[in-house]
Structure formats: C-alpha cells, structure tokens
Write a protein that holds these residues in place. Sequence first.
Motif, mmCIF file in Angstrom:
data_model
loop_
_atom_site.group_PDB
_atom_site.id
_atom_site.type_symbol
_atom_site.label_atom_id
_atom_site.label_comp_id
_atom_site.label_asym_id
_atom_site.label_seq_id
_atom_site.Cartn_x
_atom_site.Cartn_y
_atom_site.Cartn_z
ATOM 1 N N LEU A 118 0.859 -1.179 0.000
ATOM 2 C CA LEU A 118 0.000 0.000 0.000
ATOM 3 C C LEU A 118 0.898 1.234 0.000
ATOM 4 N N GLY A 119 0.822 2.017 -1.084
ATOM 5 C CA GLY A 119 1.605 3.239 -1.194
ATOM 6 C C GLY A 119 0.697 4.418 -1.478
ATOM 7 N N SER A 120 1.260 5.612 -1.523
ATOM 8 C CA SER A 120 0.433 6.802 -1.684
ATOM 9 C C SER A 120 1.209 7.901 -2.396
ATOM 10 N N ASP A 121 0.545 8.548 -3.333
ATOM 11 C CA ASP A 121 1.089 9.729 -4.012
ATOM 12 C C ASP A 121 0.328 10.930 -3.470
ATOM 13 N N PHE A 122 0.837 11.448 -2.370
ATOM 14 C CA PHE A 122 0.101 12.476 -1.618
ATOM 15 C C PHE A 122 0.456 13.876 -2.091
ATOM 16 N N GLU A 123 -0.565 14.688 -2.298
ATOM 17 C CA GLU A 123 -0.383 16.094 -2.615
ATOM 18 C C GLU A 123 -1.358 16.899 -1.765
ATOM 19 N N PRO A 124 -0.852 17.797 -0.927
ATOM 20 C CA PRO A 124 -1.772 18.644 -0.149
ATOM 21 C C PRO A 124 -2.736 19.366 -1.079
ATOM 22 N N SER A 125 -3.988 19.426 -0.705
ATOM 23 C CA SER A 125 -5.009 19.950 -1.599
ATOM 24 C C SER A 125 -4.936 21.463 -1.726
ATOM 25 N N GLY A 126 -5.388 21.939 -2.896
ATOM 26 C CA GLY A 126 -5.517 23.376 -3.125
ATOM 27 C C GLY A 126 -4.186 24.096 -3.195
ATOM 28 N N SER A 127 -4.209 25.379 -2.902
ATOM 29 C CA SER A 127 -3.006 26.205 -2.986
ATOM 30 C C SER A 127 -2.528 26.564 -1.583
ATOM 31 N N SER A 128 -2.545 25.578 -0.686
ATOM 32 C CA SER A 128 -2.202 25.836 0.701
ATOM 33 C C SER A 128 -0.741 26.240 0.837
ATOM 34 N N MET A 129 -0.444 26.876 1.958
ATOM 35 C CA MET A 129 0.924 27.243 2.263
ATOM 36 C C MET A 129 1.811 26.007 2.306
ATOM 37 N N LEU A 130 1.279 24.909 2.863
ATOM 38 C CA LEU A 130 2.062 23.683 2.938
ATOM 39 C C LEU A 130 2.380 23.162 1.546
ATOM 40 N N LEU A 131 1.411 23.206 0.624
ATOM 41 C CA LEU A 131 1.647 22.760 -0.751
ATOM 42 C C LEU A 131 2.732 23.603 -1.406
ATOM 43 N N GLN A 132 2.690 24.907 -1.209
ATOM 44 C CA GLN A 132 3.716 25.771 -1.792
ATOM 45 C C GLN A 132 5.099 25.418 -1.256
ATOM 46 N N GLY A 187 9.433 11.519 -8.117
ATOM 47 C CA GLY A 187 8.118 11.005 -8.488
ATOM 48 C C GLY A 187 7.156 11.057 -7.329
ATOM 49 N N GLY A 188 6.065 10.312 -7.427
ATOM 50 C CA GLY A 188 5.048 10.294 -6.399
ATOM 51 C C GLY A 188 5.595 9.789 -5.073
ATOM 52 N N ASN A 189 5.062 10.320 -3.981
ATOM 53 C CA ASN A 189 5.524 9.932 -2.653
ATOM 54 C C ASN A 189 4.476 10.308 -1.616
ATOM 55 N N ASP A 190 4.637 9.767 -0.414
ATOM 56 C CA ASP A 190 3.713 10.078 0.678
ATOM 57 C C ASP A 190 4.307 11.114 1.635
ATOM 58 N N LEU A 191 5.282 11.869 1.170
ATOM 59 C CA LEU A 191 6.068 12.882 1.872
ATOM 60 C C LEU A 191 7.315 12.304 2.538
ATOM 61 N N ILE A 192 7.356 10.980 2.716
ATOM 62 C CA ILE A 192 8.513 10.330 3.328
ATOM 63 C C ILE A 192 9.076 9.224 2.431
ATOM 64 N N VAL A 193 8.197 8.467 1.788
ATOM 65 C CA VAL A 193 8.596 7.276 1.027
ATOM 66 C C VAL A 193 8.062 7.360 -0.402
ATOM 67 N N PRO A 194 8.909 7.080 -1.424
ATOM 68 C CA PRO A 194 8.429 7.051 -2.811
ATOM 69 C C PRO A 194 7.327 6.004 -2.992
ATOM 70 N N SER A 195 6.299 6.357 -3.740
ATOM 71 C CA SER A 195 5.123 5.497 -3.877
ATOM 72 C C SER A 195 5.467 4.114 -4.427
ATOM 73 N N GLU A 196 6.167 4.070 -5.548
ATOM 74 C CA GLU A 196 6.451 2.799 -6.193
ATOM 75 C C GLU A 196 7.520 2.002 -5.461
ATOM 76 N N GLY A 197 8.338 2.675 -4.630
ATOM 77 C CA GLY A 197 9.367 1.960 -3.889
ATOM 78 C C GLY A 197 8.800 0.974 -2.891
ATOM 79 N N VAL A 245 -3.108 9.624 0.998
ATOM 80 C CA VAL A 245 -2.884 10.023 2.385
ATOM 81 C C VAL A 245 -1.389 10.248 2.572
ATOM 82 N N HIS A 246 -1.039 11.016 3.598
ATOM 83 C CA HIS A 246 0.383 11.194 3.879
ATOM 84 C C HIS A 246 0.886 10.014 4.697
ATOM 85 N N HIS A 247 2.180 10.003 4.966
ATOM 86 C CA HIS A 247 2.857 8.825 5.495
ATOM 87 C C HIS A 247 2.289 8.323 6.819
ATOM 88 N N SER A 248 1.786 9.198 7.647
ATOM 89 C CA SER A 248 1.299 8.785 8.964
ATOM 90 C C SER A 248 -0.200 8.551 9.011
#
Length: 476
Positions: A397-411, A421-431, A455-458
């Motif tokens: 189970l992996g995740s390609d997480f992107e914070p929604s919208g134009s949030s400060m965190l996304l910027q 590539g895609g990741n859950d903020l800590i681990v690459p999705s396909e890895g 979802v993010h890593h936690s």
Amino acid sequence: MVDFRAGESVRIGERSSLTSVGVTGSAEELPAPASAARPAARDLRAPKTLTDAAEAAGLRDLGTDRMLTVRSTARTAGRPHVLIEQDTAPPPGEFRVALAATVGDDGYGMLTWHPMERSGAGRFTVERRAWNTARGWTGTLLVKVFGFAIEEVSGDVAEQLAARIEERRHRYRLRACLPASYGTDVADDLPGSAWPGLVTGGGERRTLLMLHGAFGRSHTAFGGLPAGTFAELHRAYGGRVIAFDHHTLIHDPAENVRRLIGLIPDGSDLRFDVLTHSRGGLVARELVRQAAATGGLGRRRLRIGKVVFAGTPNAGTTLADADRRDQLLDRMTTLLAVLGGGAPATEALTLVLELVKLAAAGVMAELPGLTSMDPGGAYLRGLGAARPVPGVTYHALGSDFEPSGSSMLLQDLAADLIFSGGNDLIVPSEGVRDLGSSGTVATGDALILVPKDAVHHSAYFSLPKPSAQILRWLHP
C-alpha cells in the motif's frame, strides 16, 4: 516593526539583530504570548501537538518569537538567508535551536529547525529552499527559539544519548491488541499464558503480528485503524492479534528480529500474517529471512504467510541518507505537528524532537535504525539480495500524496523537492513494491493511492479505502 533590505543589518526589538543576505522585508519581535496582540488577525500560536511534544522532550519555549514578512528574495552566490544574532549568550550548559514556520491564512506550512551557531553570543541562520526559486518568494515566517540541556555522558556521547532516549521511551516488548485497547499504550506485556493459544496446534491457526515504523510504537502506528476494521481483523484471527514494540533508532531490523525471537518461548510453532507500517515492513522482511534460515531459532518454528506493507521504504528513502537527516527531522516535524494531531502524533513527535536536540547540540550519531532505510546503504542492499521464500505473499500500500488546493504547505513542499516522483512525503510510492532480488509486489497485490484518494505517510490507516483493502488482503 523594522524594514530591511538585502545586505542590511537591523535591530529586532531589544534582544537581537538581523542581517539579510538576498532577502527584503520587515521584522518584528512579538510579545508573549505571540497571539495576544493580534487575536483577530492571525493565530500565531504553534500547533498544540508541537508545544506538547516540545515540553515532553525538554525543549523550553524562550518566548523570543520573531515574525519576518518577506517581500522579495534574490538569488545570491549561496542561498538567500537571514542571520538572527542574539545579544546575550545562553547560560552555561544550555543549547538553543530555532524553529521557523511559514504562516499563511490557511495555517502553517513547512516547519524547519535551525541550530544556534557559536558565533558571538549566538546566532541562527534561517533559510528556506523556496527563497532560492527563480520567481522569488513572499510570505510570513514565524521564528521561535527553544532552549534545552542534554545530560552529560562519557565515551561515545552520541550513541549513549540516543540509546538512553530510546530505552527511556520505547522498550522492547510483545503486547496483545484488543478492540478496546489497540489504540492505547497498555501497561501489560503479552503474558506467558497467551502463548498456548497462539501456537498452530498442528493446524493452520494464524496470528496477526503488527510491526510499527520509525519513531512510533504499536498504538501510535495502528491506533488510526477504524474501530470496525480492527474489530473485523480481531474476529478473523480469532482474537490472535499481537504487536511488537521495538527500537527504531539504535538497532537495525536484523537486531529487532533477534530481540523478537528472544521473546518467543522456545519450542513454539507459530504461523504469522504481518501488518506493517513504514520501517516495520523491513522488520517483516527480516523476519521472513531469519525464519527461513537454518539455526538461530532454537526449537522455535516460525512460518510467515501474508505480509502487508503500508508506506514501507522497501527501496529506501533518500531522507535516511546522513546528509539529509535535517530534512527528515523537518518533514517528520511538519507531518506530525501540522498534518497530525492528538496523543499518538504527540508521542511520535516527542522522539523526533529528542533527535532535534542531539542534532542542535552537534552530537547526532549515525543511527543504524534510520540508516537501514538508506537506498544506498549496506543494510538495504543486503536485504534486497535475499532469496525469495516460498509460501510468503506480499501486498503493498503506497500513496502519491499532494496537499489539496493552494495551501501554504503545498507551496512549501513544491519548493522543497526531494523525490522525483510520487511519494507520501517520506517514502516514494512505487518503492513500496520493490523487494530487490526477491522481485516486485505484483500489481494485483498492490494499491498505490492516487492524489484524489492519497494520504500522507502517517495516515495510511485513517481512511476507508486503504483500511478496506487491508481487510481484503488479510481476511482468511
């Protein structure tokens, strides 16, 4: 409030000065508490998860908050940054570290740590990767300063401190997981009377073993499982659900498994399915390897059936590289303090902040538990070279997480590129699917959550879709 331009030095309040390199804006020292003077404009209090964890880790908020309003940044020979110089040195035996947090109307962005440098009375170099982008950066930065002391030890200071921290907070043990207590820190270890009910008895009776990830424990990692999901797992395994709490900093997964085997009574015949989070998946792979090897188990017999990886760095994560340790601590702080919440996030963040203290004091060790996740490290190369073990089925189970919208965190995250590539903020999705010489988790046995569902890593166990998939994989 005082304005400053690139190349200028200005006073900030009565206790410090600021020197700018490539940054133009304004700065002010905030009254304590920071939010009291502007309750209707913006809440500048740090997230409660962070303040609670800081207190538990022995980080003392010194109340010297500064707000920087950045109007423009320009490329320089190095990265644009500001130097915040203290007028008064800390007392003997005290260290200091600054926390910088971007603040927007939608809340906080990235949180980053900046140790005090021993120059003059002490100074902090604050920089952000976003400041070095071609289009420049504008926004608000809150800078808080924390003080702390570390205990004196002799010999190998870094390793001793890391060991004491982990032994104090995270001890080795097996525990039972029940519907009423799987998300809480129960006091009782798995009693000896439980083992007869876990052995196969010559049949196919299986036990679900749960393995947590770095910085966590069983209840912090798996407490997010919906109550209904856990109740169904508990029913499916006939109440045979246990978890292994273990060290994730000072020991690598091989040592974790040796300690696990030592907790199992000699002569036991056990069949495990394994549910893992993050680094716990590497412990599961090590368990598969050691269970299949000759010797080392005594008269124990361990057979592994299904293994479910959730956010496991099977191909490693570049954040485990020693040169990126500061980024790992920054990301884990952000993830737990800004995106997390509640007691489980606070407990995990407390251990992260203990490492922040070691790094800020200049005594951060090479920690085998973290370097085991280094893509180029010896441990992961050796684990990847292990031969496949017949009868073991892997799910990922992996995740390609992107914070929604134009949030400060996304910027902030967009400017803090670490993964290609895609990741859950800590681990690459396909890895998560990459098992080295043992092959790849089949597409049909994997679920990589796309940004719409990600979802993010936690947070792998907090949403219906991933928890439903886990049930389908583990259900008899």
